[in-house]
Design an enzyme around this catalytic site. Sequence first.
Site, PDB file in Angstrom:
ATOM      1  N   ASP A   1       0.850  -1.187   0.000  1.00 30.52           N
ATOM      2  CA  ASP A   1       0.000   0.000   0.000  1.00 30.52           C
ATOM      3  C   ASP A   1       0.889   1.242   0.000  1.00 30.52           C
ATOM      4  O   ASP A   1       1.994   1.228  -0.566  1.00 30.52           O
ATOM      5  CB  ASP A   1      -0.931  -0.032   1.226  1.00 30.52           C
ATOM      6  CG  ASP A   1      -2.290   0.574   0.921  1.00 30.52           C
ATOM      7  OD1 ASP A   1      -2.353   1.802   0.766  1.00 30.52           O
ATOM      8  OD2 ASP A   1      -3.274  -0.180   0.822  1.00 30.52           O
TER       9      ASP A   1
ATOM     10  N   HIS B   1      -3.909   6.137   3.361  1.00 30.09           N
ATOM     11  CA  HIS B   1      -4.543   4.903   2.895  1.00 30.09           C
ATOM     12  C   HIS B   1      -3.964   3.665   3.551  1.00 30.09           C
ATOM     13  O   HIS B   1      -4.696   2.828   4.109  1.00 30.09           O
ATOM     14  CB  HIS B   1      -4.419   4.824   1.378  1.00 30.09           C
ATOM     15  CG  HIS B   1      -5.240   3.751   0.741  1.00 30.09           C
ATOM     16  ND1 HIS B   1      -4.787   2.463   0.578  1.00 30.09           N
ATOM     17  CD2 HIS B   1      -6.495   3.779   0.225  1.00 30.09           C
ATOM     18  CE1 HIS B   1      -5.723   1.732  -0.019  1.00 30.09           C
ATOM     19  NE2 HIS B   1      -6.772   2.511  -0.251  1.00 30.09           N
TER      20      HIS B   1
ATOM     21  N   ASN C   1     -13.082   0.032  -7.023  1.00 29.28           N
ATOM     22  CA  ASN C   1     -14.223   0.938  -6.816  1.00 29.28           C
ATOM     23  C   ASN C   1     -14.592   1.707  -8.075  1.00 29.28           C
ATOM     24  O   ASN C   1     -14.867   2.897  -8.013  1.00 29.28           O
ATOM     25  CB  ASN C   1     -13.898   1.957  -5.718  1.00 29.28           C
ATOM     26  CG  ASN C   1     -13.652   1.307  -4.377  1.00 29.28           C
ATOM     27  OD1 ASN C   1     -14.235   0.286  -4.071  1.00 29.28           O
ATOM     28  ND2 ASN C   1     -12.780   1.877  -3.593  1.00 29.28           N
TER      29      ASN C   1
ATOM     30  N   SER D   1     -11.237  -1.076  -0.366  1.00 33.81           N
ATOM     31  CA  SER D   1      -9.972  -1.045   0.375  1.00 33.81           C
ATOM     32  C   SER D   1     -10.198  -1.339   1.849  1.00 33.81           C
ATOM     33  O   SER D   1      -9.321  -1.884   2.521  1.00 33.81           O
ATOM     34  CB  SER D   1      -9.310   0.331   0.243  1.00 33.81           C
ATOM     35  OG  SER D   1      -8.756   0.513  -1.024  1.00 33.81           O
TER      36      SER D   1
END
Length: 845
Positions: free
Chosen positions: A61, A96, A188, A249
């Site tokens: 990530d 994130h 998404n 996520s």
Amino acid sequence: MTVLAVAIGLTAVLGGRQTAEAAAPTSDRYINNQSHLKLIKADQAWKTVTSNAAITIAVLDTGVDYNHPDLKGNLLPGVNVVEPSRSAQDDSMNGHGTAVAGVLAGRGNNNIGVSGLLWHARILPIKVLDKYGETDVEILAKGIQTAIDRGAKIILMSVSSLSYSKSLTAAVQRAEASGVLVVAASGNEANRVAYPAAYPTVVAVGAVKDNRQPLYDSNTGPELNIVAPGFNIYTTKPGGKYGTFTGTSAAAPQVAGAAALLLARNPKMSPLDVRQMLYQTATDLGERGWDRQTGYGLLNVAELISERQSLDFHEPNNTRGQAKGFPIESQLRAQLSERDPIDWYFMDVPYDGKVTLLATVTSSVSAPLAATFYSDNREPATYYIGNGDTLTVPAKAGRMYIKMERSGGVNSFTYLLMSRFVINPDRYERNNSIDTARPLVGNQITVIGNFHEEGDEDWFSYYVREYGRLNVTVTADTKRIDLVMKIGKQGQGWEEYDRGDRNDPTERAQKEVSPGKYYIRLTEYWRNQVNGEYKLDLSYTPIRKDTNEPNDTYRQASPLAGGTLMTGTLPTHTDQDWFQFTLDSESYVTIRAPFVPVSSGMRLELYGADTLNYALVSTNDVAQLSDQGKEVLGMKLKPGKYYIRLNSFVPFKYDSYRLTLTKQTLIEGYRDISTHWARNEIARLSRKGVVKGFDDATFRPDQSVTRAQFATMLVQSMRAKGVNVVPYAGKSPFRDLSTNHWAHANMMTAHKLGIIQGYPNNSIKPDQSITRAEMALMVARAHDLLLYKRSKSSFADLPTSHWASPAVEALASRNWISGYGQTFKPQGRATRAEVVVLLAKAYQL
């Protein structure tokens, strides 16, 4: 190519201000904010197992905040693949990676913050995304390889790419071969499942809301395996803070954490075993069994760690009616035995193509498995499969049923099938070069095509016979296709169109074209084979021929087609179109514009034959008035010759304007009485000045008459007859009739003469329409007629007891007024024509 971190909905970032009380089963301060944990039954699972510090879980990530108090006890020294000389500290703009790590392994039951699925864990942050949440797939693939080299047992990726990549494929395959479980967010984009989640050996995780309905933008499709909560998930944020997190996520780390809890109790499970257990124990949502929207269902951690593993959780599926879903691009494991010799599945095939099955069978028999495929409008086809076999069968778009049957005499065995689908070549193949370009014919053309193989190019040709405009639009039914379009004329250069993005992947071209052959080349940017289709729409519009040309001066002015129509083009801002028409008598001319190709800039001027040095009237708003459906021009004109000049500051040449001119002969200045039954009386009283029309040359004979209008017409009739009517000069006693009212004097004169009366509330209601009964009574009063009740009524709807009966009977006996056959309609509104005719008769005008 870039890979975007799956979107976050950051709705709150808190730093020690939350006042929620801790609730069982943990002491974490914000546990009440983590409703997702109960939804997936993690709280029940924690009664059995809470942690797994025996394995390494790689989180690929943006990095992780190493100083966060709820994370640092669970973090290993990380790796920065983006900038190898720097640490894996989370430097992203939205935190994130830190949010993902908190959902996965926020330290549980530690009296602060939140709890992850794992209270204690060994998390290896691998930074593959930059601070903007973007990366290259080569870096992502390198991150997977790094995780494998560092001994990770689980790899979690809340990142996605809609494009297939060979390097990513190789990395995922190595992970499977190395015994590493890969979990990834589905993405998404409200589209097909993205990569790496779309690979068959990756657990593809979608997101649902608290009501268990899928998030709108959560990617779905045949590759989706399981869902977890993904709306407002409360988790860690950089700087020791906390906040909410939305998207797939947020869902993926819950599945990775659950898998780690399963491995804590069953450390020898293979990635395949873990995947099958996740799917076996998921809470079914939506359609029964697997479906495209929610996969096998909602993650259920309590069932996952307590239920015994089944080597065939698809049972019962022994009949066609019990068939279970076998999605394309997936894995399926099941068993056959003497007691259970048949399994049925269905596969929803999106396009005509080929399905390939790679089989692993735990039987030494060469062909222990018979597979029969049932497609609509096709005869069933049976194939025999052994261990290591690859079977490819044709498949029609729609639902295909598959019967798996144990061969006779074969002992029990387990079979594992990995499916793959490839779309058939489109009907225009082969057209991979300019020499094999498919000709397109027509002015409106639609082509459905695809990229059925790696490096596929689709070429088309189009022959233009006249100067014109070419519009080409191409769009795909999946965001996995990144379209590139090139257009060029034979022997000339090319123009490339690659302006689309994932939100609007459509490519559009508009070109001015000249006679000759044009070529169109379509490719997928990454040269990938993609199971999806594009639609190419081509339209050609020749330059519209203006049949009225030349008409650029008044001397060349064209007569109106059919005496009413003006049509043409204005291809340059200097072009002028002149038209002419003649009036034999005084007329009212109306010009309308049913269609103008531009939205503004068109001008119209009207000239008389003897006034060419100046326009009688002009407007720059022809286009706007056309859009509004209004008249462009309307005016009275005397007999003679007239010219219309048109031009436009916004040129147009591919469609024609259409303007209409209507000529209405005027009768005493009116254009709407020529065929009316009261035409003669209206004309006669107009000449005498008794009545007047309106500014637009109408009399509106069928319009109702107000009390003010009637009083004026009546007083004017009396004067025309020679009656000495003294104008009223005083003030008005009525509150609704000021001295400024246009009919003040006439209404007060009629009132003074006893013709018109007011109302009890001190009003006279000048703008109220009069009825036929009121009209008759007021005329009778004006003539001072003797009124008395008759013994019999002349009209069925006017009894002798009616207050207006005496007046109506008096006027009817003199033939001043008439009814409608046997009725009079006393409450009907009196029209202007009816009043004129009555007054003409009553005063012999």
